[in-house]
Design an enzyme around this catalytic site. Structure first.
Site, short mmCIF file in Angstrom:
data_model
loop_
_atom_site.label_atom_id
_atom_site.label_comp_id
_atom_site.label_asym_id
_atom_site.label_seq_id
_atom_site.Cartn_x
_atom_site.Cartn_y
_atom_site.Cartn_z
CG HIS A 63 13.67 35.76 63.56
ND1 HIS A 63 12.64 34.94 63.95
CD2 HIS A 63 14.62 34.95 63.04
CE1 HIS A 63 12.96 33.68 63.66
NE2 HIS A 63 14.15 33.66 63.12
CG ASP A 176 14.28 29.64 63.83
OD1 ASP A 176 14.59 30.83 63.83
OD2 ASP A 176 13.89 29.04 62.81
CD GLU A 210 13.63 34.72 59.73
OE1 GLU A 210 14.54 34.27 59.03
OE2 GLU A 210 12.76 33.98 60.25
CD GLU A 211 10.76 31.52 61.30
OE1 GLU A 211 10.80 31.07 60.14
OE2 GLU A 211 11.56 31.18 62.19
CG HIS A 322 10.74 26.18 61.31
ND1 HIS A 322 10.47 26.70 60.08
CD2 HIS A 322 11.58 27.06 61.91
CE1 HIS A 322 11.13 27.85 59.92
NE2 HIS A 322 11.82 28.08 61.02
CO CO Z 1 15.16 31.90 62.33
#
Ligand code: CO
Length: 353
Positions: A63, A176, A210-211, A322
């Site tokens: 992503h 991420d 995605e998040e 995150h």
């Molecule tokens: Co991720």
């Protein structure tokens, strides 16, 4: 390792909150165009690069978006109230620096204001304020001045530059899933150089949003309906003081997911999982099995597409997920690449339709 790091550095420089993946998308598109037979961007904004091969089709996804913030309102004094896009912990917000992408595509810097300890009451010292009580200060002295720079609905991210730490460890914002995207791009380079006839068709997909609900993966998987899918992601590392809930360690190899979100997200297809484990063993690559209790990936949306898609996840263990200061080990990323590159050609035999 150099190529992965170069891509990762480029990607971290490009903020990509959900729905505003534009800068990352352009970079991904450019790199994929050098190596793929076809590259296109779909309605949602996913980039899909295809390496033509046999009629067995593999989807590899990472992503492009990262967690972020969105401007909700602007106060009379020129401060920005905001909502969160994705799982951002309120505890890390006070004192963070942010960058907001305005409608013109400019990057507006700001900070999340705090009440200095000098004037805090005893009760306030012990409690973490909610993000609703916080505000972003962009330096404007009233609403009018603020509105020249930003508007309601503009999105942003916490700032966090790419830094090399000790050894092969790196730090940055949005690793991420920028590490997954860096692997996707390195995989495109590698597959296009090394492959002989008879390999499967591979669709390399940079997904959006995605998040905030695995959305780009859901639509792209429906469109492609591949015979098998691999997702390149981060995985929760637990090798720091105070974390007892996660077993993965940095430097011990990529994670192969067994289940995530206690099985409510993905239960990896057994044949895909076994293929990944066997490939790692044959190559003498260290790996770690992941049984996750929280958090999930694009594979959750992909594997329940139409009649079902056998899917697995290769994760790079990452600390402080995150936050604007995520940490991972490039050695694990390098091994994740080896694992993916060697497993993909075996999928048609090992995970037959
Ligand atoms: Co991720």
């Amino acid at each position: 390792m150099r190529r992965i790091e170069e891509h990762l550095r480029e990607l971290v420089e490009r903020p990509a909150p959900p729905g505003r993946e534009d800068e990352v998308r352009e970079y991904v598109r450019e790199v994929l165009e050098e190596h793929c037979d076809d590259v296109h961007v779909d309605v949602m904004g996913n980039v899909i690069g295809t390496l033509e091969g046999s009629d067995y089709e593999v989807m590899v996804a990472a992503h492009m978006d990262e967690v972020g913030l969105i401007v909700k309102s602007i106060t009379k004094q020129g401060f920005l109230r905001f909502a969160k896009l994705g799982g951002v912990d309120d505890k890390i917000l006070p004192g963070s620096r942010v960058v907001i992408l305005n409608a013109e595509g400019e990057k507006v810097p700001g900070v999340i204001g705090t009440k200095p300890p000098h004037v805090q009451r005893k009760k306030e010292r012990r409690k973490v304020p909610e993000h609703r009580e916080m505000f972003i200060d962009i330096g404007a002295s009233d609403r009018e001045e603020a509105e020249e720079l930003v508007g309601v609905g503009d999105v942003g991210v916490l700032q966090g530059e790419f830094t090399r730490l000790a050894s092969t460890r790196v730090n940055g914002r949005g690793l991420d899933d920028k590490i997954g995207v860096a692997l996707l791009l390195t995989l495109a380079e590698r597959l296009s150089e090394e492959w002989d006839e008879g390999h499967p068709t591979v669709h390399l997909v940079g997904t959006v949003q995605e998040e905030v609900g695995l959305k780009g993966a859901r639509t792209s998987a429906f469109e492609l309906y591949p015979d098998a899918a691999l997702v390149l992601e981060t995985a929760v590392a637990g090798d720091v003081p105070g974390v007892k809930e996660a077993e993965l360690k940095l430097g011990k190899g990529p994670a192969i997911t067994v289940v995530d979100a206690s099985g409510r997200g993905l239960i990896a297809h057994p044949r895909v999982r076994e293929l990944l484990i066997e490939t790692a063993r044959e190559l003498d690559l260290p790996y770690q099995l992941e049984v996750g209790e929280g958090g999930t990936t694009d594979a959750t949306a992909i594997h329940v597409t139409r009649g079902g898609v056998p899917a697995g996840v290769i994760g790079v263990p990452t600390r402080y997920l995150h936050s604007p200061a995520e940490v991972l080990d490039l050695k694990d990323a390098e091994r994740a690449l080896e694992l993916a590159a060697n497993a993909i050609p075996r999928l048609p035999d090992r995970v037959p339709r």
